[in-house]
Design an enzyme around this catalytic site. Structure first.
Site, PDB file in Angstrom:
ATOM      1  N   LYS A 157       1.023  -1.216   0.169  1.00 55.25           N
ATOM      2  CA  LYS A 157      -0.090   0.057   0.018  1.00 55.25           C
ATOM      3  C   LYS A 157       0.942   1.220  -0.097  1.00 55.25           C
ATOM      4  O   LYS A 157       1.218   1.849   0.932  1.00 55.25           O
ATOM      5  CB  LYS A 157      -0.826   0.077   1.084  1.00 55.25           C
ATOM      6  CG  LYS A 157      -2.401  -0.750   0.952  1.00 55.25           C
ATOM      7  CD  LYS A 157      -3.115  -0.750   2.264  1.00 55.25           C
ATOM      8  CE  LYS A 157      -4.049   0.365   2.174  1.00 55.25           C
ATOM      9  NZ  LYS A 157      -5.109   0.316   1.379  1.00 55.25           N
TER      10      LYS A 157
HETATM   11  N1  PMP Z   1      -7.110  -3.025  -3.047  1.00 55.63           N
HETATM   12  C1  PMP Z   1      -6.616  -2.105  -2.809  1.00 55.63           C
HETATM   13  C2  PMP Z   1      -5.918  -1.209  -4.103  1.00 55.63           C
HETATM   14  C3  PMP Z   1      -6.932  -1.402  -1.469  1.00 55.63           C
HETATM   15  O1  PMP Z   1      -6.506   0.070  -1.399  1.00 55.63           O
HETATM   16  C4  PMP Z   1      -7.733  -1.947  -0.572  1.00 55.63           C
HETATM   17  C5  PMP Z   1      -7.988  -1.475   0.800  1.00 55.63           C
HETATM   18  N2  PMP Z   1      -6.907  -1.271   1.541  1.00 55.63           N
HETATM   19  C6  PMP Z   1      -8.213  -3.467  -0.874  1.00 55.63           C
HETATM   20  C7  PMP Z   1      -7.728  -3.754  -2.367  1.00 55.63           C
HETATM   21  C8  PMP Z   1      -8.799  -4.373   0.097  1.00 55.63           C
HETATM   22  O2  PMP Z   1      -8.039  -4.529   1.169  1.00 55.63           O
HETATM   23  P1  PMP Z   1      -8.285  -4.817   2.464  1.00 55.63           P
HETATM   24  O3  PMP Z   1      -9.667  -5.994   2.561  1.00 55.63           O
HETATM   25  O4  PMP Z   1      -7.259  -5.324   3.360  1.00 55.63           O
HETATM   26  O5  PMP Z   1      -8.844  -3.639   3.193  1.00 55.63           O
END
Ligand code: PMP
Length: 312
Positions: A157
């Site tokens: 991220k």
């Molecule tokens: N893809 C992206 C690009 C994201 O920013 C997120 C949010 N964190 C997700 C998928 C989903 O991830 P998570 O379930 O860990 O929040």
């Protein structure tokens, strides 16, 4: 949006107004920060705030840091303890969103990853829905492509990579859609703007594999486990073609912010019969019970904030 009262900043919890950085800060100039998004869910019956899977979120943050050559001097357990302390101090008695972030703090000119100082910060805000139409979202295919793992690590991220997300989201919303599906360079569906995606076809639950430039979502992992163990539907991780979604029986998106958002229309075409399907409905309910600590079997996903109240 309500501002936080406090933030963990430069090694301690300070009033939010003191958590400030200079305009020369490396991360602000070059996008060299990594972050997480973690939810805390208020359980009224137990009068408790439960952080959802913090160890998994912090492990992903540490993995992102590793890819970016950042040194975070905390373990995932210590980051969880810091979060609990911060949330206790905020005293939220409602659902919250917590944002841990690590960033290059040097005030210098120079694009690089090495020989820089990492700072860690955490803050939290009250939070409700992210996708307002989460029982019947209408999505489009974005004209943007998802950041490729060979450009900026897709499984990390990285703040700078979220410019890609911002283009996707703004163009979709301005064109009248709730969200967008994003294709990778090879034309397969990667994910939503900030959500992983799932479809139900021929009795199986299908989601793109971790090698299709997705963020390895914690919600995705939770849904895969709940689908397999509680719904009993076969789960398959494989690439998804664009036109498969036109003939899918059900579709939904998952994310910490978006939770389980039903997709009922893609580019004006109904998904299945155009209503939220039974598998999606079951998983939405299971997920909501899981995050609020109402599924005894999955209680190790819930970290109570107030149980171990530290009086300082
Ligand atoms: N893809 C992206 C690009 C994201 O920013 C997120 C949010 N964190 C997700 C998928 C989903 O991830 P998570 O379930 O860990 O929040």
């Amino acid at each position: 949006m309500t501002l936080p009262n406090y933030a963990f900043f430069r090694g301690k919890i300070v009033p939010y107004s003191e958590a400030k950085v200079g305009v020369m800060t490396h991360a602000l100039n070059y996008g060299t920060a990594i972050f997480g998004g973690v939810r805390g869910y208020w359980n009224e019956a137990e009068e408790e705030l439960f952080i959802f899977r913090p160890h998994d979120h912090f492990q992903r943050l540490l993995n992102s840091a590793r890819m970016m050559l950042m040194d975070i001097p905390f373990t995932r357990e210590q980051l969880t303890e810091l979060s609990i302390e911060l949330l206790q101090k905020e005293g939220h008695r409602q659902d919250v969103y917590m944002r841990p972030m690590a960033y290059f703090a040097d005030e210098i000119i120079g694009v690089k990853l090495h020989d820089l100082k990492t700072e860690v910060t955490i803050f939290s805000v009250p939070f409700d829905k992210y996708v307002s139409n989460d029982t019947g979202a209408h999505v489009t295919f974005s004209s943007w492509r998802r950041v490729d793992d060979n450009m900026i690590p897709a499984r990390a991220k990285v703040a700078g990579a979220y410019v890609n997300t911002a283009f996707v989201k703004t163009d979709a919303v301005r064109a009248g859609f709730d969200e967008a599906l994003v294709l990778g360079q090879d034309g397969h569906i990667s994910e939503g703007s900030a959500e992983n995606i799932f479809m139900v076809r021929n009795g199986a639950l299908i989601t793109p594999p971790v090698t299709d430039n997705i963020l390895e979502g914690i919600t995705r992992a939770s849904i895969l486990e709940l689908a397999e163990k509680e719904v009993g539907i076969p789960v398959v991780q494989r690439s998804i073609d664009r036109t498969e979604v036109y003939i899918a029986d059900e579709m939904f998106m998952t994310g910490t912010a978006a939770q389980v958002t039903a997709i009922t229309k893609v580019d004006h075409r109904p998904v299945g019969d155009g209503q939220m399907g039974p598998v999606t409905a079951k998983l939405r309910k299971l997920y909501d019970d899981a995050v609020r600590g109402r599924l005894p079997k999955y209680r190790d996903w819930n970290y109570p904030v107030f149980e171990k109240m530290v009086v300082k």
